[in-house]
Design an enzyme around this catalytic site. Structure first.
Site, PDB file in Angstrom:
ATOM      1  N   HIS A  38       0.830  -1.200   0.000  1.00  0.00           N
ATOM      2  CA  HIS A  38       0.000   0.000   0.000  1.00  0.00           C
ATOM      3  C   HIS A  38       0.871   1.258   0.000  1.00  0.00           C
ATOM      4  O   HIS A  38       0.591   2.223  -0.715  1.00  0.00           O
ATOM      5  CB  HIS A  38      -0.938   0.008   1.209  1.00  0.00           C
ATOM      6  CG  HIS A  38      -2.175  -0.796   1.010  1.00  0.00           C
ATOM      7  ND1 HIS A  38      -2.172  -2.170   0.942  1.00  0.00           N
ATOM      8  CD2 HIS A  38      -3.463  -0.418   0.853  1.00  0.00           C
ATOM      9  CE1 HIS A  38      -3.404  -2.600   0.767  1.00  0.00           C
ATOM     10  NE2 HIS A  38      -4.210  -1.550   0.697  1.00  0.00           N
ATOM     11  N   LYS A 103      -9.488  -8.323   8.473  1.00  0.00           N
ATOM     12  CA  LYS A 103     -10.144  -8.598   9.754  1.00  0.00           C
ATOM     13  C   LYS A 103      -9.997  -7.365  10.626  1.00  0.00           C
ATOM     14  O   LYS A 103      -9.048  -6.598  10.498  1.00  0.00           O
ATOM     15  CB  LYS A 103      -9.564  -9.846  10.428  1.00  0.00           C
ATOM     16  CG  LYS A 103      -8.128  -9.718  10.864  1.00  0.00           C
ATOM     17  CD  LYS A 103      -7.635 -10.992  11.535  1.00  0.00           C
ATOM     18  CE  LYS A 103      -6.195 -10.800  12.003  1.00  0.00           C
ATOM     19  NZ  LYS A 103      -5.669 -11.993  12.635  1.00  0.00           N
TER      20      LYS A 103
END
Length: 185
Positions: A38, A103
């Site tokens: 990212h 998650k």
């Protein structure tokens, strides 16, 4: 809440159809990406460089898969904590990212960006990486191989199980679930 079979990539219409609590089976192409990937993508955007993958309509799975054993497309591939990508996610949604899988909870800024950019956040079951990897039929490193397990992989998945946690209207399944058990005075 319902179970839905969803083809990837996503478009706005399909994202709007998904609601917090929906159980989903994803089919098609998704990409992997963790913290370093990212960061690399956002640095490329800062420099005006083309990205190595087209994120329009894409879903990114927050995972660093284990090496594949003979006969497998990928090794164990369980989700990582999504909050570590919160600093980068809004930027990627602005250029067309439509879904994220991980998650844990997302920040308020990410949820606002999801509403603005018509995006959805799915949770995959933590601790079930070996089971989740069975839904991965093909895996190929497509960017940043120097990052090892954190490289960006292109995955072809069949019936990849997950749950919509945050929909594009701002609903949050984690908050809704918790509120049912809060003590009201």
């Amino acid at each position: 809440m319902s179970e839905k079979i969803v083809s990837l990539p996503l478009d706005d219409e399909r994202v709007r159809d998904l609601q917090a609590g929906d159980r989903v089976l994803l089919n098609g192409i998704m990409y992997t990406g963790r913290d370093e990937a990212h960061l690399y993508l956002c640095r490329m955007l800062d420099k005006g460089e083309p990205l190595p993958v087209d994120l329009k309509g894409a879903v990114i799975y927050y995972v660093g898969p284990c090496p594949a054993k003979p006969g497998q497309a990928i090794g164990s591939a369980g989700p990582t904590t999504s909050g570590r990508m919160d600093a980068y996610a809004p930027r990627l949604m602005e250029i067309g990212l439509k879904g994220m899988i991980g998650k844990g909870m997302r920040s308020a800024a990410v949820i606002e960006s999801m509403k603005k950019n018509t995006c959805v956040y799915f949770a995959a079951t933590g601790g079930a990486g070996a089971l989740l990897s069975q839904s991965v039929k093909e895996a190929e490193v497509v960017a940043f191989p120097e990052l090892g397990a954190e490289a960006i992989y292109r995955l072809r998945v069949e019936n990849f199980p997950c749950t919509v946690i945050n929909d594009c209207r701002g609903r949050d399944l984690y908050k809704e679930g918790r509120s049912k058990y809060e003590i009201k005075e």
